[in-house]
Design a protein around this motif. Structure first.
Motif, PDB file in Angstrom:
ATOM      1  N   UNK A  97      -7.688  54.871  42.425  1.00  0.00           N
ATOM      2  CA  UNK A  97      -6.547  53.963  42.337  1.00  0.00           C
ATOM      3  C   UNK A  97      -5.356  54.497  43.136  1.00  0.00           C
ATOM      4  N   UNK A  98      -5.125  55.797  43.075  1.00  0.00           N
ATOM      5  CA  UNK A  98      -4.046  56.404  43.854  1.00  0.00           C
ATOM      6  C   UNK A  98      -4.302  56.218  45.349  1.00  0.00           C
ATOM      7  N   UNK A  99      -5.562  56.372  45.789  1.00  0.00           N
ATOM      8  CA  UNK A  99      -5.907  56.146  47.199  1.00  0.00           C
ATOM      9  C   UNK A  99      -5.557  54.725  47.625  1.00  0.00           C
ATOM     10  N   UNK A 100      -5.857  53.747  46.770  1.00  0.00           N
ATOM     11  CA  UNK A 100      -5.582  52.342  47.093  1.00  0.00           C
ATOM     12  C   UNK A 100      -4.090  52.035  47.149  1.00  0.00           C
ATOM     13  N   UNK A 144      -5.557  46.424  49.289  1.00  0.00           N
ATOM     14  CA  UNK A 144      -5.865  47.561  48.421  1.00  0.00           C
ATOM     15  C   UNK A 144      -4.853  47.666  47.282  1.00  0.00           C
ATOM     16  N   UNK A 145      -3.595  47.462  47.605  1.00  0.00           N
ATOM     17  CA  UNK A 145      -2.567  47.548  46.571  1.00  0.00           C
ATOM     18  C   UNK A 145      -2.709  46.430  45.540  1.00  0.00           C
ATOM     19  N   UNK A 146      -3.140  45.258  45.998  1.00  0.00           N
ATOM     20  CA  UNK A 146      -3.404  44.173  45.051  1.00  0.00           C
ATOM     21  C   UNK A 146      -4.546  44.539  44.108  1.00  0.00           C
ATOM     22  N   UNK A 147      -5.527  45.262  44.621  1.00  0.00           N
ATOM     23  CA  UNK A 147      -6.642  45.688  43.773  1.00  0.00           C
ATOM     24  C   UNK A 147      -6.163  46.617  42.669  1.00  0.00           C
ATOM     25  N   UNK A 148      -5.198  47.461  42.988  1.00  0.00           N
ATOM     26  CA  UNK A 148      -4.649  48.359  41.975  1.00  0.00           C
ATOM     27  C   UNK A 148      -4.003  47.564  40.847  1.00  0.00           C
ATOM     28  N   UNK A 149      -3.213  46.552  41.223  1.00  0.00           N
ATOM     29  CA  UNK A 149      -2.555  45.723  40.212  1.00  0.00           C
ATOM     30  C   UNK A 149      -3.594  45.073  39.298  1.00  0.00           C
ATOM     31  N   UNK A 150      -4.669  44.555  39.884  1.00  0.00           N
ATOM     32  CA  UNK A 150      -5.685  43.863  39.090  1.00  0.00           C
ATOM     33  C   UNK A 150      -6.445  44.827  38.177  1.00  0.00           C
ATOM     34  N   UNK A 151      -6.811  45.983  38.692  1.00  0.00           N
ATOM     35  CA  UNK A 151      -7.558  46.950  37.878  1.00  0.00           C
ATOM     36  C   UNK A 151      -6.688  47.484  36.746  1.00  0.00           C
ATOM     37  N   UNK A 206      -2.757  38.856  54.590  1.00  0.00           N
ATOM     38  CA  UNK A 206      -2.557  40.165  53.980  1.00  0.00           C
ATOM     39  C   UNK A 206      -3.249  41.247  54.795  1.00  0.00           C
ATOM     40  N   UNK A 207      -2.601  42.392  54.918  1.00  0.00           N
ATOM     41  CA  UNK A 207      -3.204  43.531  55.606  1.00  0.00           C
ATOM     42  C   UNK A 207      -4.144  44.275  54.657  1.00  0.00           C
ATOM     43  N   UNK A 208      -4.903  45.228  55.199  1.00  0.00           N
ATOM     44  CA  UNK A 208      -5.817  46.014  54.369  1.00  0.00           C
ATOM     45  C   UNK A 208      -5.041  46.797  53.301  1.00  0.00           C
ATOM     46  N   UNK A 209      -3.906  47.369  53.698  1.00  0.00           N
ATOM     47  CA  UNK A 209      -3.091  48.122  52.734  1.00  0.00           C
ATOM     48  C   UNK A 209      -2.635  47.200  51.602  1.00  0.00           C
ATOM     49  N   UNK A 210      -2.173  45.996  51.950  1.00  0.00           N
ATOM     50  CA  UNK A 210      -1.716  45.049  50.926  1.00  0.00           C
ATOM     51  C   UNK A 210      -2.864  44.634  50.010  1.00  0.00           C
TER      52      UNK A 210
END
Length: 464
Positions: free
Chosen positions: A438-441, A237-244, A231-235
């Protein structure tokens, strides 16, 4: 295999096939949900098991928790082995079998009846696990990355879900009133069979190759190495959004899902359901939510479009959902206050109508937005799995909902309704505070400007 490229209302016709399939699957699911607790608590002479409300709600909590947890497994199986379409078909067959097992004649008695009942529940859980996450993922696969029709597509799809729920409460509830609980289960089974028939007849034409090949295999084919890439850094970060965001989903659904448990029992025992000489069946109140969904969804969808660049981000929409949930439970607090501690007092139906109205507004700000968000943020090879993860948050919420509702005898309705309203309000405020991060991520997945984008724009403006 090429699919029909023609459109309907500006969307691929495959969307409306998935709409119809999900409509009848949800008819099956919600038809059972509308009568399950009532069936368990009904006296044996009326065709039920005669359980206490606490025992029935505890089982309901376990059942609904597993129903929303198993899509995690179903998504993984689809991503890595079977593909979404095979999982949908296998899951639908299992759900149909579940309802017909539950509809076995009353000649099955004693321990055998209980064993048959648990077998039906098990089949329902397995079938839903294979079906639920994968059909939602296929909706996202109809659209290319960046296609701004995707949110609208999920709103249309969500209307299908709730049309099925609306029909389920009325049709299954009426079948129970006329012929008994077994007829209610059989009706739900017939519904899912209609959905499976639609898939068999039209999937090849309107879906083409969508959902046939496992996502992990498709993703590996795109890479030169033919292997899974980290996974890339962008991916990440986006996974973190889903979890939060999933944590706030738990709070919302733990309150919202009181509809099938505590609020269902409250409707039956403490609500004045008489209009003239007609007594409104308890099950019919389960159709208020889907009725409001169908009537309000076009309004909400058009509102987002009209707001244009001012459309709020997903975190802000989720916060609004939590506030609407709180307002809905303030109506239930009003109902409890009307009783004044006297359980012989029947409260007005208007309290329930108000509660379901605001809960529905909250659902429209959260559920279709969440489904769309997952398909935007999830990497291709993990899309069905992460959709399953998303539904696993619902699993935790449904289990919590049942546990909360089962304590009505200890805490009382007023304390439970008021406590949920307070928890939802506080959660919404917390989400607003952290929405910017969250928007940044998301890294622009929703078209919202991130902090980095804003800083770059400000620097450019200063330079000019």
């Amino acid at each position: 295999m090429r699919r029909d490229s023609s459109t309907l209302l500006g969307h691929p016709k495959g969307l409306f096939l998935l709409f119809g399939t999900e409509l009848w699957e949800r008819f099956c699911f919600y038809g059972m949900r509308a009568i399950l607790v009532l069936y368990l608590t009904s006296k044996t002479m009326d065709g039920g098991f005669g359980w206490t409300a606490k025992d029935a709600l505890s089982l309901y909590a376990t059942y609904t928790g597993l129903v929303y947890l198993t899509p995690l497994i179903g998504g993984w199986i689809a991503d890595n082995f079977l593909g979404q379409r095979r999982c949908v078909m296998i899951g639908g067959v299992a759900m149909a079998a579940a309802q017909f097992v539950l509809a076995l004649p009353n000649s099955v008695v004693g321990d055998s009846a209980l064993h048959v009942f648990y077998a039906g529940l098990t089949l329902m859980i397995i079938g839903n696990g294979l079906f639920k996450a994968n059909i939602s993922t296929m909706v996202g696969d109809l659209y290319e990355e960046g296609d701004n029709r995707r949110d609208g597509a999920f709103t249309i799809f969500y209307m299908g879900i709730n049309l099925g729920s609306l029909l389920a409460g009325i049709i299954a509830g009426t079948a129970v009133t006329i012929w008994g609980y077994k007829a209610g289960f059989a009706t739900a089974g017939i519904g899912i069979c209609i959905g499976l028939t639609l898939q068999m007849l039209f999937a090849r034409r309107y879906l083409g190759n969508i959902g046939i090949e496992a996502a992990a295999k498709r993703d590996a084919a795109k890479n030169k190495s033919g292997k899974k890439e980290p996974l890339t850094k962008v991916e990440r970060d986006r996974l973190k959004v889903i979890m939060v965001m999933g944590l706030f989903v738990i709070v919302f659904w733990a309150g919202f899902e009181q509809a099938g448990g505590l609020m269902n029992i409250y409707t039956q025992q403490y609500t004045d359901r008489i209009i003239g000489s007609f007594t409104v069946p308890t099950e019919w109140f389960q159709s208020l939510n889907p009725f409001f969904i169908i009537t309000l969804a076009p309004v909400i969808a058009s509102l987002w479009v009209k707001m244009g660049s001012k459309e709020p981000s997903s975190p802000i929409k989720f916060a609004a959902a939590l506030f609407f949930l709180a307002i809905g439970f303030l109506f239930m607090v009003g109902a409890a206050l009307e009783q004044g501690g006297d359980l012989t007092v029947k409260t007005s139906m208007l309290w329930l109508v108000g509660a379901y109205f605001f809960h529905t507004l909250g659902e429209l700000c959260l559920s279709p937005i969440g489904l769309s968000m997952v398909t935007k943020l999830a990497p291709l090879r993990l899309c069905s799995l992460l959709m399953g993860v998303w539904f696993s948050f619902n699993a935790l919420a449904n289990y919590a909902a049942g546990i909360i509702g089962s304590h009505i005898g200890d805490a009382g309705a007023l304390s439970i309704f008021g406590g949920i309203a307070i928890a939802a309000t506080l959660s919404g405020l917390i989400l607003i505070v952290f929405s910017g991060k969250l928007v940044d991520w998301m890294h622009g997945a929703e078209g919202q400007p991130t902090t980095a984008m804003k800083e770059a724009e400000a620097t450019l403006a200063e330079a000019n």
